[in-house]
Design an enzyme around this catalytic site. Structure first.
Site, short mmCIF file in Angstrom:
data_model
loop_
_atom_site.label_atom_id
_atom_site.label_comp_id
_atom_site.label_asym_id
_atom_site.label_seq_id
_atom_site.Cartn_x
_atom_site.Cartn_y
_atom_site.Cartn_z
N CYS A 32 0.81 -1.22 0.00
CA CYS A 32 0.00 0.00 0.00
C CYS A 32 0.85 1.27 0.00
O CYS A 32 0.37 2.33 -0.40
CB CYS A 32 -0.93 0.02 1.21
SG CYS A 32 -2.15 -1.29 1.23
N HIS A 57 -9.23 2.82 -2.42
CA HIS A 57 -7.78 2.69 -2.22
C HIS A 57 -7.17 1.84 -3.33
O HIS A 57 -7.06 0.63 -3.20
CB HIS A 57 -7.56 2.06 -0.84
CG HIS A 57 -6.14 1.70 -0.51
ND1 HIS A 57 -5.04 2.35 -1.02
CD2 HIS A 57 -5.65 0.72 0.32
CE1 HIS A 57 -3.94 1.80 -0.54
NE2 HIS A 57 -4.29 0.80 0.27
N CYS A 101 -0.13 2.97 6.13
CA CYS A 101 0.36 1.65 6.50
C CYS A 101 0.58 0.82 5.25
O CYS A 101 -0.02 1.06 4.21
CB CYS A 101 -0.61 0.96 7.45
SG CYS A 101 -2.27 0.72 6.77
#
Length: 411
Positions: A92, A367, A397
């Protein structure tokens, strides 16, 4: 050491990451990445032959997303063949890392004009070419015996349980995210960075955010069943290893309660973003007007078993590198991978909630894993300009228990 100036940033809208439902789901990832590269050149007018490197983040580098997406997208966008490209994976955190590496190359004096960005087609484009990620593979228990790594959603529930953060708080933050995103969209706060994605035949594929659900309320979320309870107890091998069991290897007394669901977790979407950066000397010599500068950047590791807790130590680290305090930061962007990530971040750092994710986050907007970080850098820059403020901090994160971070200053 030179500075790295941000000249411009742009991004696609986020399309629902589901084939047959999302407007971008039938596009090739290369085409989506090329769209932001083309837009940057059209907006700024730089010579693509002078681009030293294009650094792109793509987490799922399999199937159609394999084969160095950055280089192929540059060629697809019509860039000069001398504009090189490389694609990286920090899960991510890839989209922040790509910008940070491109900026570091400029700051070192080795390069003058670079692009950092990312693309991720979560509608399946990266899933067809091989196995899942190594830390989820059933044949990788040698590493798991040292560093148990469960599913991210189970980690989110484990952290909420450890921290005593209840579902009401998590759902309430999800509603705030939806409300803020809706307000930003209605008032055009994203318009400066947002581009239209066109199909190959020239028709519009997508020109607006596709994922937000502004009608969301605490009441509507309260009826949703937790998403990760059954997954936590799913058998992963013949020995009956489960995600819950992996957590208990490090936290034997923890009885995980399950709070996260589709409404308070990040949305599955397709998207791409890119940030154009230059050295001050190059920008001045070529008439490129800077919008911001990179102040400091860092990377941080934390518990692989909890996986989502590194943004707080990353924030402290990048602030120390910048010589700034929390009070100096005008706006924070912490990716809403799950509601607990943002809620814990706010609580641990005792932040003013009116400075954090002021235009909503991934619970409302989605996302697109490798792209989100570069998108958030553009988002915070637009908002700093709109408000006439100075410093923005972006962190998120990443799987494996990591977090990159960056601080930018509006020029």
């Amino acid at each position: 050491m030179s500075e790295a100036w941000i000249i411009d940033a742009c991004r696609t809208p986020r399309g629902i990451g589901k084939k047959g439902k999302g407007a971008l789901a039938d596009e090739h990832p290369q085409h989506l990445a090329a769209a932001v590269l083309s837009a940057l050149q059209e907006r700024v007018g730089f010579d693509t032959a002078e681009v030293d490197d294009i650094v792109f983040g793509t987490s799922s580098q399999r199937g159609q997303q394999s084969g160095d997406l950055a280089r192929m997208a540059a060629l697809d966008a019509g860039y000069d063949v001398r504009a090189s490209g490389v694609t990286l994976d920090r899960f991510c955190g890839s989209g922040i890392t790509s910008v940070n590496i491109a900026a570091a190359n400029i700051m070192s004096g080795m390069e003058d004009l670079c692009i950092g960005g990312g693309a991720e087609m979560m509608s399946g484009h990266g899933q067809g070419g091989g196995k899942s990620s190594p830390f989820l593979d059933n044949d990788n228990f040698r590493l798991r015996k040292v560093h148990p790594q469960p599913h991210q959603g189970v980690c989110a529930d484990a952290i909420a349980t450890l921290e005593g953060i209840d579902r009401t708080a998590l759902d309430s933050l999800a509603v705030v995210s939806q409300q803020r995103a809706d307000n930003a969209i209605k008032n055009g706060y994203f318009d400066k960075s947002l581009i239209t994605v066109y199909k190959l035949d020239g028709s519009v594929a997508l020109d607006h955010e596709e994922f937000p659900r502004p009608q969301t309320s605490v009441e509507s979320l309260s009826v949703l069943q937790p998403s990760f309870a059954k997954m936590a107890d799913m058998s992963l091998d013949d020995a009956g290893t489960t995600f819950r069991g992996l957590v208990k290897q490090k936290f034997p007394d923890l009885n995980i309660e399950h709070f996260h669901h589709a409404g308070n977790s990040s949305g599955v979407v397709d998207g791409a973003g890119a940030v154009l950066m230059a050295s001050p000397d190059y920008a001045k010599a070529n008439g490129l007007k800077p919008r911001a500068r990179i102040v400091a950047m860092c990377n941080m590791g934390d518990s692989p078993t909890l996986m989502l807790n590194a943004p707080v130590p990353a924030t402290k680290k990048v602030l120390a590198k910048a010589g700034l305090s929390l009070a100096d930061i005008d706006l924070f962007e912490i990716n809403e991978a799950f509601s607990v990530v943002a809620e814990k971040y706010i609580r641990d750092l005792d932040l003013d909630r009116d400075k954090v994710n002021v235009n909503g986050g991934a619970m409302a907007l989605g996302h697109p894993i490798g792209a989100t970080g570069s998108m958030l850098i553009g988002t915070v820059l637009d908002e700093l300009e709109r408000r006439g403020q100075q410093f923005g901090l972006v962190t998120m994160c990443a799987a494996g228990g990591m977090a990159p971070a960056v601080i930018i200053e509006r020029i």
